[in-house]
Design an enzyme around this catalytic site. Structure first.
Site, mmCIF file in Angstrom:
data_model
loop_
_atom_site.group_PDB
_atom_site.id
_atom_site.type_symbol
_atom_site.label_atom_id
_atom_site.label_comp_id
_atom_site.label_asym_id
_atom_site.label_seq_id
_atom_site.Cartn_x
_atom_site.Cartn_y
_atom_site.Cartn_z
ATOM 1 N N GLY A 105 0.821 -1.201 0.000
ATOM 2 C CA GLY A 105 0.000 0.000 0.000
ATOM 3 C C GLY A 105 0.850 1.245 0.000
ATOM 4 O O GLY A 105 2.045 1.201 0.319
ATOM 5 N N GLN A 141 2.651 10.318 1.656
ATOM 6 C CA GLN A 141 4.009 9.755 1.729
ATOM 7 C C GLN A 141 4.916 10.298 0.635
ATOM 8 O O GLN A 141 6.135 10.164 0.716
ATOM 9 C CB GLN A 141 3.974 8.224 1.619
ATOM 10 C CG GLN A 141 3.398 7.549 2.850
ATOM 11 C CD GLN A 141 3.454 6.041 2.705
ATOM 12 O OE1 GLN A 141 2.561 5.454 2.120
ATOM 13 N NE2 GLN A 141 4.498 5.425 3.214
ATOM 14 N N CYS A 153 6.525 -0.055 6.661
ATOM 15 C CA CYS A 153 6.093 1.149 5.952
ATOM 16 C C CYS A 153 7.257 1.710 5.138
ATOM 17 O O CYS A 153 8.383 1.753 5.629
ATOM 18 C CB CYS A 153 5.636 2.180 6.979
ATOM 19 S SG CYS A 153 5.040 3.719 6.262
ATOM 20 N N LEU A 154 6.983 2.143 3.920
ATOM 21 C CA LEU A 154 8.031 2.742 3.083
ATOM 22 C C LEU A 154 8.642 3.976 3.757
ATOM 23 O O LEU A 154 9.797 4.318 3.504
ATOM 24 C CB LEU A 154 7.456 3.142 1.722
ATOM 25 C CG LEU A 154 6.994 2.004 0.803
ATOM 26 C CD1 LEU A 154 6.281 2.581 -0.415
ATOM 27 C CD2 LEU A 154 8.163 1.133 0.381
ATOM 28 N N HIS A 177 -3.761 1.011 8.020
ATOM 29 C CA HIS A 177 -2.419 1.608 8.009
ATOM 30 C C HIS A 177 -2.369 2.808 7.058
ATOM 31 O O HIS A 177 -1.875 3.884 7.420
ATOM 32 C CB HIS A 177 -1.405 0.527 7.588
ATOM 33 C CG HIS A 177 -0.008 1.024 7.421
ATOM 34 N ND1 HIS A 177 1.028 0.630 8.248
ATOM 35 C CD2 HIS A 177 0.546 1.880 6.519
ATOM 36 C CE1 HIS A 177 2.140 1.240 7.856
ATOM 37 N NE2 HIS A 177 1.880 1.996 6.808
ATOM 38 N N GLU A 178 -2.912 2.636 5.838
ATOM 39 C CA GLU A 178 -2.865 3.728 4.850
ATOM 40 C C GLU A 178 -3.764 4.887 5.275
ATOM 41 O O GLU A 178 -3.422 6.055 5.083
ATOM 42 C CB GLU A 178 -3.260 3.229 3.462
ATOM 43 C CG GLU A 178 -2.369 2.127 2.886
ATOM 44 C CD GLU A 178 -0.886 2.424 2.950
ATOM 45 O OE1 GLU A 178 -0.490 3.607 2.918
ATOM 46 O OE2 GLU A 178 -0.097 1.461 3.064
ATOM 47 N N HIS A 212 -2.047 7.311 7.486
ATOM 48 C CA HIS A 212 -1.183 8.282 6.808
ATOM 49 C C HIS A 212 -1.960 9.551 6.462
ATOM 50 O O HIS A 212 -1.416 10.653 6.498
ATOM 51 C CB HIS A 212 -0.616 7.686 5.510
ATOM 52 C CG HIS A 212 0.563 6.783 5.711
ATOM 53 N ND1 HIS A 212 1.756 7.227 6.239
ATOM 54 C CD2 HIS A 212 0.743 5.477 5.439
ATOM 55 C CE1 HIS A 212 2.616 6.214 6.280
ATOM 56 N NE2 HIS A 212 2.021 5.134 5.804
HETATM 57 NI NI NI Z 1 2.956 3.280 5.555
#
Ligand code: NI
Length: 174
Positions: free
Chosen positions: A47, A52, A97-98, A139-140, A143
């Site tokens: 995702g 981000q 997470c990225l 999670h997304e 953000h």
């Molecule tokens: Ni993330």
């Protein structure tokens, strides 16, 4: 299409809340193409959320169709202005997470969720998700509220785990 730069902790912009998308135009669809290319470039990223990459609108992409261990999923979803309308159950699970390249963490999330959203043309979408897909969605969504999984671990001492393999260009801390 272009791969975009991922903001990483401790970048303060990751704490900024995103605004709803009001205009479903070509610029939005071009951005979504770039966001998808960026997701695919991230190692194993199921995702990604627009903030981000420094784009503060409520846009996320989730795709669990290529996970190592197959899990129930809806394939690739582009969700604009997503909103959870129903939650059920709680379970602990591991997340990465990225934007947090050095750690994974154990986070409690709802087991099943129903989400309402819009597609890139402004049409209405609704999905029911469970397990890892429901987790990825939550999670997304975080953000979009300027929150990271490291803000949700119960204890930073026992629920955060340093990644064993350091990616090229990743910064080692501590
Ligand atoms: Ni993330």
């Amino acid at each position: 299409m272009a791969e975009l730069e991922i903001l990483k902790v401790p970048d303060e912009r990751l704490k900024r809340a995103s605004e709803p998308v009001l205009l479903f135009d070509q610029a939005l669809r071009d951005f979504i193409d770039d966001l998808e290319e960026t997701r695919q470039a991230g190692p194993g990223a199921v995702g990604i959320a627009a903030p981000q990459v420094g784009w503060f609108q409520c846009i996320i992409i989730i795709d669990l169709s290529n996970t190592r261990k197959p899990v129930p999923n809806h394939g690739r979803m582009v969700l604009i202005n997503p909103e959870i309308i129903h939650w059920e159950g709680y379970e602990m699970g591991r997340e990465g997470c990225l934007s947090v390249p050095d750690y994974t963490g154990n986070v409690i999330r709802a087991t099943r969720v129903s989400v309402k959203a819009q597609d890139p043309a402004g049409g209405e979408l609704e999905y029911e998700m469970e397990g890892f897909e429901a987790r990825a969605l939550q999670h997304e969504l975080d953000h979009l509220d300027g929150m990271l999984f490291i803000d949700r671990v119960v204890s930073r001492r026992t629920d955060l785990f340093r990644r064993k393999v350091y990616r090229k260009g990743g910064k080692r801390k501590g």
